[in-house]
Design a protein around this motif. Structure first.
Motif, PDB file in Angstrom:
ATOM      1  N   ASP A  32     -65.739   4.433  -1.051  1.00 28.34           N
ATOM      2  CA  ASP A  32     -66.190   5.350   0.010  1.00 28.34           C
ATOM      3  C   ASP A  32     -67.242   6.337  -0.468  1.00 28.34           C
ATOM      4  OD1 ASP A  32     -64.590   4.256   2.037  1.00 28.34           O
ATOM      5  OD2 ASP A  32     -62.843   5.368   1.311  1.00 28.34           O
ATOM      6  N   VAL A  34     -70.768   7.985  -0.867  1.00 30.74           N
ATOM      7  CA  VAL A  34     -71.967   8.070  -0.029  1.00 30.74           C
ATOM      8  C   VAL A  34     -73.216   8.073  -0.898  1.00 30.74           C
ATOM      9  CG1 VAL A  34     -73.218   9.487   1.633  1.00 30.74           C
ATOM     10  CG2 VAL A  34     -70.738   9.270   1.794  1.00 30.74           C
ATOM     11  N   PRO A  41     -76.749   5.351  -2.404  1.00 28.17           N
ATOM     12  CA  PRO A  41     -75.363   4.884  -2.316  1.00 28.17           C
ATOM     13  C   PRO A  41     -75.005   4.005  -3.522  1.00 28.17           C
ATOM     14  CG  PRO A  41     -76.542   4.418  -0.271  1.00 28.17           C
ATOM     15  CD  PRO A  41     -77.545   4.901  -1.264  1.00 28.17           C
ATOM     16  N   TYR A 107     -72.837   4.135   3.275  1.00 26.44           N
ATOM     17  CA  TYR A 107     -71.792   4.137   2.249  1.00 26.44           C
ATOM     18  C   TYR A 107     -72.055   2.999   1.264  1.00 26.44           C
ATOM     19  CZ  TYR A 107     -69.082   7.497   4.945  1.00 26.44           C
ATOM     20  OH  TYR A 107     -68.652   8.619   5.605  1.00 26.44           O
TER      21      TYR A 107
END
Length: 149
Positions: A32, A34, A41, A107
């Protein structure tokens, strides 16, 4: 093939699978994420294995014959760790500080299901190679005990 080469071959596989498990753990830890330190990412990483030839002493050889006249045995090593270049997941969340102009947040491209499959596969390979080494050890010990009797 010498019984001792079994330890070299299985040992190389255990080492390679250990590196694979570390990469899988890193991928799962960043499911998860970012943005990384570079502002981009996180990209999933995949391990690339390579077959290597080993001489009688367990050293990596250049495909030559070993001292006993037999061809060298094969082992495995990690040749590269590549980044997966597929696009990351985009989720619409305009209130997120990392949202783009359209309100989407990108993400990481890590697929947790694939990573769990990789983890199970790597773990089983690791366990199997440990079992091969334990079996070879037992056989060598029994051979020594036969010689003592």
């Amino acid at each position: 093939m010498s019984m001792f080469k079994v330890f070299d071959i299985s040992g190389s596989a255990v080492s390679a699978q250990s590196q694979r498990l570390n990469v899988v753990a890193s991928n799962l830890a960043n499911v998860d994420t970012v943005a990384g330190p570079d502002g981009q990412p996180y990209k999933a990483r995949q391990v690339v294995f390579q077959t290597v030839l080993m001489d009688a002493a367990g050293n990596v050889s250049a495909g030559r014959q070993s001292d006993d006249g037999l061809t060298a045995s094969a082992g495995v090593r990690v040749s590269n760790i590549q980044e997966d270049q597929t696009a990351g997941r985009k989720i619409h969340d305009p209130s997120h500080p990392q949202a783009d102009a359209q309100g989407y947040v990108t993400y990481s491209n890590v697929n947790p299901v694939e990573e769990m499959v990789n983890m199970i596969s790597s773990s089983r390979s690791y366990q199997n190679n440990i079992e091969v080494m334990n079996t070879a050890k037992s056989l060598l010990l029994k051979t020594l005990q036969m010689g003592q009797g």
